[in-house]
Design a protein around this motif. Structure first.
Motif: not given
Length: 294
Positions: A241-264
């Motif tokens: 599979r290919i997995y996707r990591l999405q985030s609504s973070g406005e900055s890189l410091s927020q990006w990982a915190e707001n990511a919803k985890g890897w989804q198929p």
């Protein structure tokens, strides 16, 4: 016999052992799903590292040739024809579009085993692109001819990720890294893989600020190869599979915190019964090229 240090998938290439074999597929994407896929490998062997041309009409890839060497092959989508961009006496890997449109950059294993970045222009002429930087395993171009370079160490946990700045300076960003590197389309934010406590984890790099943002985000099991789909969507291949990591973070410091985890994201199990590694999308994300380990 000479041992090449370049990793070409999961195994090192040697003159004594056959290269690992992969199948190359081309898929049409409609509404975020695979509409169809077809095997387009020109022959059996090591066929890997696909990269689309800017207009999406040509797919470049690393192609195993006789005498345990590789050249850069290509596939013209409309004509459904394969060819070789340049046949040299050396081995070329990792075809990557140059930003000025003049050709491809590749990692070349030279006659003495040195691995450097070369250029192959559209007429097939090959020349050294950067003579100073040696030991290059993988590379990806950022903004203004900057680059991230995977530099081989004397053992696995000594491989380093280095930043080649527009002014030519070279900085070590991290040690004990994986092969995955990807820049966003703007070329100012990159993601790469570091090995931490037995896990492959994401690290972000902002070239404008010259700052690293290590994260605790582990990749899916077996994941290595990264690709930014958009500025807020990062993809990784793992298993079938290919997995996707999405985030609504406005900055890189927020990006990982707001990511919803890897989804198929895309299920390739109908075509690949083993594992997917390298993959590439065209610029409109309507076609996907991927390789499946035999």
């Amino acid at each position: 016999m000479r041992l090449s240090l370049l990793w070409v998938g999961l195994l090192a290439t040697t003159a004594q052992a056959a290269m690992p074999q992969f199948d190359l597929y081309l898929a049409d994407i409609q509404q975020g799903k695979i509409a169809s896929a077809q095997l387009i490998s020109p022959k059996v062997g090591y066929i890997n590292q696909p990269a689309f041309s800017k207009d999406g009409g040509t797919l470049y890839y690393t192609l195993e040739q006789p005498q345990d060497k590789t050249d850069i092959g290509f596939y013209q989508l409309r004509e459904k024809q394969h060819g070789v961009l340049a046949e040299t006496s050396l081995s070329e890997y990792s075809p990557t579009l140059l930003q000025d449109g003049s050709g491809l950059s590749t990692v070349v294993v030279e006659a003495d085993g040195t691995q450097r970045l070369w250029k192959i222009d559209w007429q097939g002429k090959a020349s050294v692109l950067n003579a100073e930087v040696k030991g290059v395993g993988y590379h990806a171009w950022g903004a203004q001819n900057s680059a991230l370079l995977f530099i081989l160490g004397d053992k696995e946990d000594n491989h380093t990720m280095r930043y080649l700045a527009p002014n030519g300076s070279l900085t070590v960003l991290a040690t004990n890294v994986g092969r995955g590197i990807s820049w966003t389309d703007a070329g100012r934010v990159a993601a790469f893989v570091t090995q931490q406590q037995g896990e492959s984890r994401l690290t972000f790099f902002a070239s404008d600020a010259n700052k690293l943002y290590p994260t605790q985000l582990a990749l899916p099991k077996g994941g290595q190869d990264l690709l930014w789909l958009t500025a807020d969507q990062l993809l990784v291949s793992a298993g079938q599979r290919i997995y996707r990591l999405q985030s609504s973070g406005e900055s890189l410091s927020q990006w990982a915190e707001n990511a919803k985890g890897w989804q198929p994201y895309l299920d390739l199990s109908a075509w690949c019964k083993t594992e997917v590694s390298r993959f590439a999308f065209n610029s409109t994300a309507t076609q996907l090229a991927f390789v499946c380990k035999k």
